[in-house]
Design a protein around this motif. Structure first.
Motif, mmCIF file in Angstrom:
data_model
loop_
_atom_site.group_PDB
_atom_site.id
_atom_site.type_symbol
_atom_site.label_atom_id
_atom_site.label_comp_id
_atom_site.label_asym_id
_atom_site.label_seq_id
_atom_site.Cartn_x
_atom_site.Cartn_y
_atom_site.Cartn_z
ATOM 1 N N UNK A 104 34.096 -124.219 -41.716
ATOM 2 C CA UNK A 104 34.891 -123.269 -42.494
ATOM 3 C C UNK A 104 34.021 -122.614 -43.538
ATOM 4 N N UNK A 105 34.380 -121.400 -43.895
ATOM 5 C CA UNK A 105 33.627 -120.717 -44.938
ATOM 6 C C UNK A 105 34.123 -121.215 -46.295
ATOM 7 N N UNK A 106 33.992 -122.486 -46.495
ATOM 8 C CA UNK A 106 34.457 -123.128 -47.720
ATOM 9 C C UNK A 106 33.438 -124.172 -48.127
ATOM 10 N N UNK A 107 33.448 -124.541 -49.405
ATOM 11 C CA UNK A 107 32.553 -125.599 -49.861
ATOM 12 C C UNK A 107 33.134 -126.958 -49.467
ATOM 13 N N UNK A 108 32.284 -127.858 -49.087
ATOM 14 C CA UNK A 108 32.649 -129.244 -48.796
ATOM 15 C C UNK A 108 33.694 -129.378 -47.693
ATOM 16 N N UNK A 109 33.488 -128.656 -46.592
ATOM 17 C CA UNK A 109 34.368 -128.840 -45.433
ATOM 18 C C UNK A 109 34.152 -130.230 -44.858
ATOM 19 N N UNK A 110 32.919 -130.696 -44.931
ATOM 20 C CA UNK A 110 32.588 -132.008 -44.367
ATOM 21 C C UNK A 110 32.404 -133.024 -45.488
ATOM 22 N N UNK A 111 33.107 -134.142 -45.389
ATOM 23 C CA UNK A 111 32.857 -135.249 -46.329
ATOM 24 C C UNK A 111 32.343 -136.472 -45.597
#
Ligand SMILES: Nc1nc2c(ncn2[C@@H]2O[C@H](COP(=O)(O)OP(=O)(O)OP(=O)(O)O)[C@@H](O)[C@H]2O)c(=O)[nH]1
Ligand SMILES: [Mg+2]
Length: 414
Positions: A221-228
Motif C-alpha cells: 500500500x502507498x502508506x507508511x508501515x503497511x508491514x509489521x
C-alpha cells in the motif's frame, strides 16, 4: 475522516531534514493513520516553551485556525511532555497528539500477530508512563482515543501501578516469545537456508519486491508501515540454490526509541539474516537521508557488520538516466530496479548470487546411505553435483552453505 492540522517547530538549527521536509513526512504519517491533512504550520522558535511548547500566544493562534477550519486533531512533529499536551489541548480545544503517538497509533492499527500486538502495547505503555502526571494524560488515552482530563492523584497512583505491572507482564511475555524464536532460529540456523532480509525505509517497495520475486501476496500500500510482521518466503536462484527472503517492518527517521525497544524481537529477523538487501526509493527527494536513517537503525540494533546489497527501486519513475547513474555511484555501485515493473531483476539476482557464493563451500564426503536425515539436509540446503553408492555408503559432492557443512560434519562426526 479526521481533519488534522500539522505543527512543526523550526528551531533554526541546520539539520538534514528541513522543517518543511519533516512536515511533509508528518503529513504522510497522518494519512497513513487515516487522517486528512487540512493545513500545516511551521513555527519558528529558539527553544521550546516548557508549558506550551510553541508558546501560549502561538497556541491561541492555532486554536483560532482550528475553529475556522473545523480541525479535529492537531499533530505536533516533536515529542510533547504530558503537561504541554494537556495545556495545549486546553487552549486549542481539539485533540492534540505528538509524532510518537501518531506512529504508535499506526502500529496499533496494523498489528495483527500476537507478538505484534504485545510489542505495540508495550511501546504505548512505555510512552505513556512518564507522561502520566496530575496534569497530563489519562489512561483512557490508550488505544489512540481522546484523552480525558486529570483524574485526581489517587486514581493516578492506581493507574501508574497498573501500568507498571502490565509493562512487567508484557516484557516477560515478549521475553518468552523471544526465547522461543531464538530456539527455533538455532534449529533453523544449523540446517538453514541462507536468508536475505529486505530492509529499507518505510514505503520504498520492500513488500512489492518480495511479492514480485516469490509470487507472494503480502499487503502492498502507498502508506507508511503497511508491514509489521516479518514474512519469510523461499526462493530458488537460477543455479537451483534455495534461499529465504525476509520482508519486515520499514524504518523511519527518528523512529521512536520505545518502538525499536519493543520491536527488538521482530528486528532480530533482520539481525539474523546472512545478507541484507537494502532497498532505496530513488524517486523520493530525501532518498539519501532515508538511507542514513536506515543505517542508524541498523547500528542501533547492532547489525552494521552484515554484507549489504543496495538496490535503487522505482526507477520507472525516473526519466533521466543520469540521475540513476549518479545515484548508483553514490550508493557504491547499487543496482537499479523497478519492483513494480519487474525491471533489473536479472542483475539483482546476479549480484545476490555473487554474494551468496561467499557463504558456500564445496563438500566431498562419504556417509552411510541410510542416513536420510543428513541426506535430506544436504539436498534441502545445497546443490548436489555428484552421488555414488558403494555398498552401504554413499559418496556425495555438493555445494553447501558453510554453516550447514559445519553442522553436518558435527552430526557425522567427521
Ligand atoms: N512506481 C513504482 N511504485 C512502486 C514500486 N515498488 C513499489 N511501489 C509502490 O510503493 C508503494 C509502497 O510499496 P510497499 O511494497 O508496500 O512498500 P514497503 O517498503 O513494503 O512499505 P512498508 O511495509 O509500509 O514499510 C506502493 O504503492 C507500491 O505500489 C516501483 O518499482 N515503482
Ligand atoms: Mg511492506
Amino acid at each position: 475522516m479526521e481533519r488534522s492540522l500539522l505543527v512543526t517547530v523550526d528551531f533554526g538549527k541546520k539539520e538534514e531534514w528541513t522543517a518543511m521536509e519533516r512536515s511533509l513526512e508528518l503529513g504522510e504519517l497522518a494519512c497513513s493513520a487515516g487522517a486528512r491533512v487540512i493545513d500545516e504550520e511551521v513555527v519558528k522558535r529558539h527553544e521550546p516553551n516548557s508549558a506550551y511548547f510553541i508558546g501560549k500566544g502561538k497556541a491561541e493562534e492555532i486554536a483560532k485556525l482550528c475553529a475556522d477550519k473545523k480541525v479535529d486533531i492537531v499533530i505536533f512533529n516533536n515529542d510533547l511532555t504530558g503537561t504541554q499536551q494537556k495545556n495545549l489541548e486546553d487552549v486549542i480545544m481539539a485533540k492534540t497528539v505528538d509524532r510518537t503517538q501518531l506512529i504508535l497509533d499506526i502500529f496499533a492499527k496494523r498489528a495483527h500477530s500476537n507478538e505484534g500486538k504485545v510489542q505495540v502495547e508495550l511501546a504505548q505503555l512505555l510512552y505513556l508512563l512518564p507522561r502520566l502526571t496530575g496534569k497530563g494524560i489519562h489512561l483512557s488515552r490508550l488505544g489512540g482515543g481522546i484523552g480525558t482530563r486529570g483524574p485526581g492523584e489517587q486514581k493516578l497512583e492506581v493507574d501508574r501501578r497498573k501500568i507498571k505491572a502490565r509493562i512487567t507482564k508484557l516484557k516477560s511475555e515478549l521475553d518468552d516469545l523471544s526465547k522461543r524464536r531464538a530456539m527455533m532460529r538455532k534449529k533453523r540456523e544449523r540446517f538453514s537456508l541462507l536468508s536475505i532480509a529486505i530492509i529499507g525505509y518505510t514505503n520504498v517497495g520492500k513488500s512489492t519486491l518480495l511479492n514480485a520475486l516469490t509470487s507472494s501476496k503480502v499487503i502492498v500500500a502507498d502508506k507508511f508501515f503497511s508491514t509489521l510482521d516479518p514474512t519469510v518466503r523461499r526462493f530458488i536462484l537460477p543455479n537451483k540454490q534455495k534461499v529465504l527472503f525476509v520482508d519486515t517492518v520499514g524504518f523511519l527517521n527518528n523512529l521512536p526509541h520505545h518502538l525499536i525497544e519493543a520491536f527488538k524481537a521482530t528486528l532480530e529477523e533482520v539481525a539474523e539474516a546472512d545478507l541484507l538487501l537494502h532497498l532505496v526509493d530513488i524517486s523520493h527527494p530525501k532518498a539519501k537521508e532515508q538511507a542514513e536513517a536506515v543505517y542508524k537503525v541498523l547500528e542501533e540494533i547492532g547489525v552494521n557488520d552484515r554484507p549489504i546489497i543496495t538496490a535503487l527501486n522505482k526507477i520507472d519513475k525516473i526519466t533521466e538516466r543520469s540521475v540513476i547513474d549518479r545515484t548508483k555511484d553514490y550508493f557504491n555501485d547499487a543496482i537499479a530496479i523497478s519492483a513494480l515493473k519487474h525491471d533489473g531483476f536479472d542483475e539483482l539476482i546476479k549480484r545476490i548470487l555473487s554474494y551468496i557464493s561467499k557463504f558456500m563451500t564445496s563438500v566431498s564426503l562419504t556417509m552411510p546411505a541410510g542416513d536420510s536425515k543428513v541426506l535430506n539436509i544436504i539436498y534441502e540446503n545445497g546443490l548436489v553435483t555428484k552421488r555414488e553408492y558403494s555398498g552401504a555408503d554413499v559418496h556425495i559432492e555438493a555445494e553447501l552453505p558453510i554453516k550447514v557443512k559445519d553442522a553436518i560434519y558435527k552430526i557425522l562426526d567427521i
